[in-house]
Every structure is written in C-alpha cells, then in structure tokens.
Write a protein that holds these residues in place. Structure first.
Motif, PDB file in Angstrom:
ATOM      1  N   ARG A 109       0.867  -0.917   0.041  1.00 41.46           N
ATOM      2  CA  ARG A 109       0.045   0.128  -0.224  1.00 41.46           C
ATOM      3  C   ARG A 109       0.843   1.506   0.163  1.00 41.46           C
ATOM      4  NH1 ARG A 109      -1.221   4.015   3.314  1.00 41.46           N
ATOM      5  NH2 ARG A 109      -3.300   5.023   3.239  1.00 41.46           N
ATOM      6  N   ILE A 152      -4.703   7.781  -2.940  1.00 42.65           N
ATOM      7  CA  ILE A 152      -5.147   6.401  -3.488  1.00 42.65           C
ATOM      8  C   ILE A 152      -6.033   6.718  -4.849  1.00 42.65           C
ATOM      9  CG2 ILE A 152      -6.491   4.403  -2.751  1.00 42.65           C
ATOM     10  CD1 ILE A 152      -5.409   4.853  -0.124  1.00 42.65           C
ATOM     11  N   THR A 180      -3.212   3.185  -8.197  1.00 44.52           N
ATOM     12  CA  THR A 180      -2.896   2.491  -6.882  1.00 44.52           C
ATOM     13  C   THR A 180      -3.565   1.009  -6.632  1.00 44.52           C
ATOM     14  OG1 THR A 180      -2.548   4.628  -6.154  1.00 44.52           O
ATOM     15  CG2 THR A 180      -2.605   2.690  -4.562  1.00 44.52           C
ATOM     16  N   VAL A 181      -4.849   1.143  -6.802  1.00 47.77           N
ATOM     17  CA  VAL A 181      -5.790  -0.311  -6.360  1.00 47.77           C
ATOM     18  C   VAL A 181      -5.305  -1.325  -7.414  1.00 47.77           C
ATOM     19  CG1 VAL A 181      -8.042  -1.085  -6.260  1.00 47.77           C
ATOM     20  CG2 VAL A 181      -7.412   1.143  -5.419  1.00 47.77           C
ATOM     21  N   GLN A 215      -2.146  -2.744  -6.379  1.00 44.96           N
ATOM     22  CA  GLN A 215      -2.151  -3.331  -5.159  1.00 44.96           C
ATOM     23  C   GLN A 215      -2.653  -4.846  -5.592  1.00 44.96           C
ATOM     24  OE1 GLN A 215      -4.825  -0.781  -2.885  1.00 44.96           O
ATOM     25  NE2 GLN A 215      -3.113  -0.694  -1.337  1.00 44.96           N
ATOM     26  N   THR A 273      -6.006  -5.054   3.164  1.00 41.63           N
ATOM     27  CA  THR A 273      -5.881  -3.778   2.064  1.00 41.63           C
ATOM     28  C   THR A 273      -6.929  -2.847   2.049  1.00 41.63           C
ATOM     29  OG1 THR A 273      -4.335  -5.260   0.662  1.00 41.63           O
ATOM     30  CG2 THR A 273      -5.360  -3.276  -0.444  1.00 41.63           C
ATOM     31  N   CYS A 274      -8.205  -3.544   2.203  1.00 39.02           N
ATOM     32  CA  CYS A 274      -9.415  -2.635   2.181  1.00 39.02           C
ATOM     33  C   CYS A 274      -9.384  -1.729   3.626  1.00 39.02           C
ATOM     34  CB  CYS A 274     -10.624  -3.616   2.351  1.00 39.02           C
ATOM     35  SG  CYS A 274     -12.008  -2.731   2.922  1.00 39.02           S
ATOM     36  N   ASN A 301      -6.527   0.961   3.097  1.00 39.82           N
ATOM     37  CA  ASN A 301      -7.051   1.810   2.084  1.00 39.82           C
ATOM     38  C   ASN A 301      -7.813   2.862   2.829  1.00 39.82           C
ATOM     39  OD1 ASN A 301      -5.213   0.648   0.554  1.00 39.82           O
ATOM     40  ND2 ASN A 301      -6.746   0.433  -1.314  1.00 39.82           N
ATOM     41  N   VAL A 341     -12.256  -2.207  -1.640  1.00 41.42           N
ATOM     42  CA  VAL A 341     -10.815  -1.574  -1.990  1.00 41.42           C
ATOM     43  C   VAL A 341     -11.266  -0.627  -3.321  1.00 41.42           C
ATOM     44  CG1 VAL A 341      -8.575  -2.318  -3.132  1.00 41.42           C
ATOM     45  CG2 VAL A 341      -9.392  -3.644  -1.203  1.00 41.42           C
ATOM     46  N   TYR A 342     -11.909  -1.139  -4.479  1.00 38.91           N
ATOM     47  CA  TYR A 342     -11.815  -0.475  -5.375  1.00 38.91           C
ATOM     48  C   TYR A 342     -12.747   0.803  -5.104  1.00 38.91           C
ATOM     49  CZ  TYR A 342      -9.632  -3.175  -9.029  1.00 38.91           C
ATOM     50  OH  TYR A 342      -8.687  -3.796  -9.610  1.00 38.91           O
ATOM     51  N   SER A 365     -12.457   2.599  -2.659  1.00 38.48           N
ATOM     52  CA  SER A 365     -11.514   3.383  -1.936  1.00 38.48           C
ATOM     53  C   SER A 365     -11.065   4.121  -2.778  1.00 38.48           C
ATOM     54  CB  SER A 365     -10.722   2.557  -0.911  1.00 38.48           C
ATOM     55  OG  SER A 365      -9.746   1.960  -1.473  1.00 38.48           O
ATOM     56  N   GLY A 366     -10.464   3.493  -3.827  1.00 41.70           N
ATOM     57  CA  GLY A 366      -9.697   4.148  -5.041  1.00 41.70           C
ATOM     58  C   GLY A 366     -10.791   5.308  -5.891  1.00 41.70           C
TER      59      GLY A 366
END
Length: 417
Positions: free
Chosen positions: A251, A263, A267-268, A271, A320-321, A324, A404-405, A407-408
């Motif tokens: 990360r 982010i 980045t995602v 990752q 990761t979630c 982020n 996670v996506y 968050s991006g």
C-alpha cells in the motif's frame, strides 16, 4: 519527567494502552475462562433395537436433557451415517450399542439365575434333592449355568480431526458413560444376590461383574507430525502474517508511486496485481517450509494449495481494504480481529459463551479458513461444510475487493475536490 506526565499525549497513550490490554484480556482470557462444556453433540446408534437397549438410550437422553447438560444425545439409526455426521460436525463422538447387546445381557441374567438356583438347591436336605421337581430344577440350573455369558459391547467412536478440544473431552467422557452403565448393572446383580442371600465364588463373580465391555476407536485420526492437531491454526496464522506485512508495504509503495500521492484506481490496480503475485509466492513458501521441510502431512496437495491460496488472498484483500480506508489506523482494527478470532477459533462452538459464539465465532473469517484446513487435512467426505466455508470466504473476499476499488474511486474524487 513531570512535564511529560502532565501532558495530554501521555494520558492519551495510557488510555490507549489500558484499552488495548483490556481488549487483549477479553479476547485471550475472557473467551477461554468462559469456555464450558455444554450440550456437546454426541450420536447414539442402537443396533440392538430391543427392550433393554431402548430403555438404556432413553435413560441417557433423560440424563442429558437439561439445557445445561454437558452432552446432547442425537439419535442416529445406522452406524454408516456417522461418517457424514462427523464430516459435517453434527457431532464429535458416538456411542454404538452392539446388535447382540440385549441377547448378551439376557444370557448374563440367565447365568446369574442359574447360579442362584444352584446355591439355593444345594442347601436343601439330601432327601429333597431326590424328588423329581428338585431334579428338574437342578437340570434347568445346570443348563443355564452351562452357557457362559460374554460381555455386552458398547463402542465409543471419537472424531479426533473434527476438533481437538472436543475429542479430548469426549475421549474421557464417553468411555466413562459406558463403564458407568456396566457398574450400574453389576450393582443390580449384586443386589439380586444379596436379596437371595447367595454368595458366589470369586470365579463365578468374575464371570458377571463386568457386564459391559467398552472399546474406543478414533475416527478421522490426526496424523503424526501434525502439531498435535494445531496445523489448521498454524496455516491460518502463517497465511495472515504472510499477507499482513506485505499489504502494508505494498500500500505504501504503490501509494507513493501514484501521481498525486493519493489512492486512486491506478494504486488499487497495482495493489491487486501485487496481491496476486504475493498470494502465489506466500502459498508456495508456506507449503515448502511446513510440508517439505518439517514434514507436516498433507493428504491432497492440489486441494491444500488452493485452500491456502484462497486464505492468503482473502486476508490480503481484507487487510488492504482496511488500510486503504483508514490508513495505518486500520492496523488496530486488524489486530482486534486477529486477537478475538484466535481466542475462539480453536474451540467447538458448543463450548463458547453466547457472547463469543455470536459476537466473534459466527463471523470471523479465521474460523471459516480453519474449517477448510481441518477438512482438507483430517476429514474425508466433508464436501458440504467445505462448500459453505468456501462460499463464505469468497463472499468476504468479493466484498473486500469491492470496498478496495471503492476506496480508489472515493479517495481519488475527494483528492480532486
């Protein structure tokens, strides 16, 4: 010193430390101290289906009918069905009453009756012994005593691989139940002898003083070099650690490489690409070190590697979630999940207090991963529970991937504003 002590930062640190110690105590001490053997499911198979055995089964059910009883007796009509029941963790052990159980006990009772008749007739005067009626009784008694009784059989089956805690407890409890039943019958025989004022020789009493023979057999046996049944927990722990540290490092590295240091989707994507490589490397590394170097037995290499890869991938996505969305502030959340999970995951759910069973055990991904490894390493025919565990873990992974996506997208749009 006093300046530091008087500062707000010092007291904030103290509060955080106390909160962490309190949480650690609740997770590690509270869960274990509140663990209690309650309604542990045990199967009973009555292959005799006769009057005495049915009465025996009913007495056991009545004995363990309370909600606070240590065991929960479950009727199973055929021994062949136990294998799937063990695989699905419907019960962790079983009592099997032999098909000749009632006939053997009847033979014992007849033998005892014959001994009592012989003892009583022996005390009669010599002239009475010559009467036809007494001669007939002596002949009947001789016939009853001629058939030496065997021991009625009860078999105890323990599914060792289903759960080490449960199997250890039942390995002691179930044989004691069978032996207790035998002692109860022996006392009844002794009472019958006392009532009739009959004394047997030691050889005669030896024949009937142990009316029930209890044998124990282990099913789903845990192999040697399997870390005393702790291999599933060890594999989950290694999967967690091998994904925890890299998820933070990746990360940070990908975050710094993004154009505006925020982010974003780039980045995602990076990752996720790194996560795939991490999953492959970590899976192979754990397999080589634990199996090839230390010899921990693995029945099905392909299935095991898929299980391990799935576990590493899901834990990586979950971590990761959180990282982020919360940055390094996500670390305490990860530690809380880990500490709570490891405190309860090794216990069968029946031993946990409601607060830990419903509050942690029911949802933690660690438990589902451990179930998968347990089924893979120790239990055959566990397809139903394996499918459930896979569905749950994949669902957790997909939700974490979506988050996670998100968050991006969210962090990128927030940065532009």
């Amino acid at each position: 010193m006093w300046k530091v002590v008087k500062s707000k930062f010092f007291w904030v640190c103290m509060v955080i430390i106390c909160a962490f110690v309190g949480l650690l105590s609740i997770a590690q001490v509270g869960a274990r101290n509140s663990a209690k053997v309650k309604e542990m499911p045990v199967a009973i198979v009555n292959e005799s289906h006769s009057k005495v055995s049915k009465k025996l089964v009913k007495s056991l059910k009545d004995k363990f009918s309370d909600s606070d009883a240590t065991l929960k007796i479950i009727d199973v009509n055929k021994e062949s069905k136990l294998k799937q029941g063990f695989a699905d963790k419907k019960y962790y052990g079983a009592l099997v009453i032999d098909k000749d159980f009632d006939d053997t006990l009847t033979t014992q009772q007849n033998y005892l009756k014959g001994l009592i008749m012989q003892a009583k007739l022996a005390k009669l005067p010599a002239q009475q012994k010559t009467s036809p009626q007494v001669k007939a009784q002596l002949a009947e008694a001789k016939k009853l005593v001629a058939q030496k009784p065997a021991q009625a059989k009860i078999r105890v089956l323990i599914s060792q691989g289903s759960n080490m805690q449960a199997s250890s407890l039942l390995s002691t409890a179930l044989p004691q139940i069978g032996e207790g039943l035998g002692q109860g019958l022996a006392k009844q025989m002794q009472a019958t002898l006392d009532k009739n004022k009959v004394t047997l020789s030691s050889a005669q009493w030896q024949t009937i003083n142990q009316p029930i023979k209890v044998t124990t057999k282990v099913k789903n046996k845990i192999p040697d070099k399997s870390i005393s049944g702790m291999a599933p927990m060890i594999f989950v722990m290694l999967a967690w650690i091998s994904s925890f540290m890299p998820s933070m490092f990746l990360r940070k590295s990908h975050h710094e490489l993004d154009e505006d240091s925020k982010i974003g989707l780039k980045t995602v994507n990076n990752q996720m690409g790194s996560g795939i490589l991490l999953t492959v490397i970590a899976t192979l590394a754990i397999f080589v070190i634990v199996h090839l170097m230390f010899g921990v037995p693995i029945k099905n290499t392909g299935s095991f590697l898929l299980t391990l890869a799935l576990t590493v991938a899901v834990l990586y996505l979950l971590q990761t979630c959180l990282l982020n969305w919360f940055g390094m502030g996500g670390q305490p959340i990860l530690m809380v999940i880990w500490l709570l999970s490891m405190a309860v995951a090794t216990y069968p759910k029946e031993m946990l207090s409601p607060i830990f069973r419903n509050g942690v055990y029911s949802w933690t991904p660690v438990r589902f991963a451990m179930d998968l490894f347990t089924n893979n390493l120790y239990i055959s025919g566990s397809s139903a529970t394996t499918q459930t565990d896979i569905i749950v873990l994949v669902s957790i992974g997909l939700v974490a991937l979506f988050a996670v996506y998100m968050s991006g997208l969210f962090k990128k749009s927030a940065a532009k504003k």
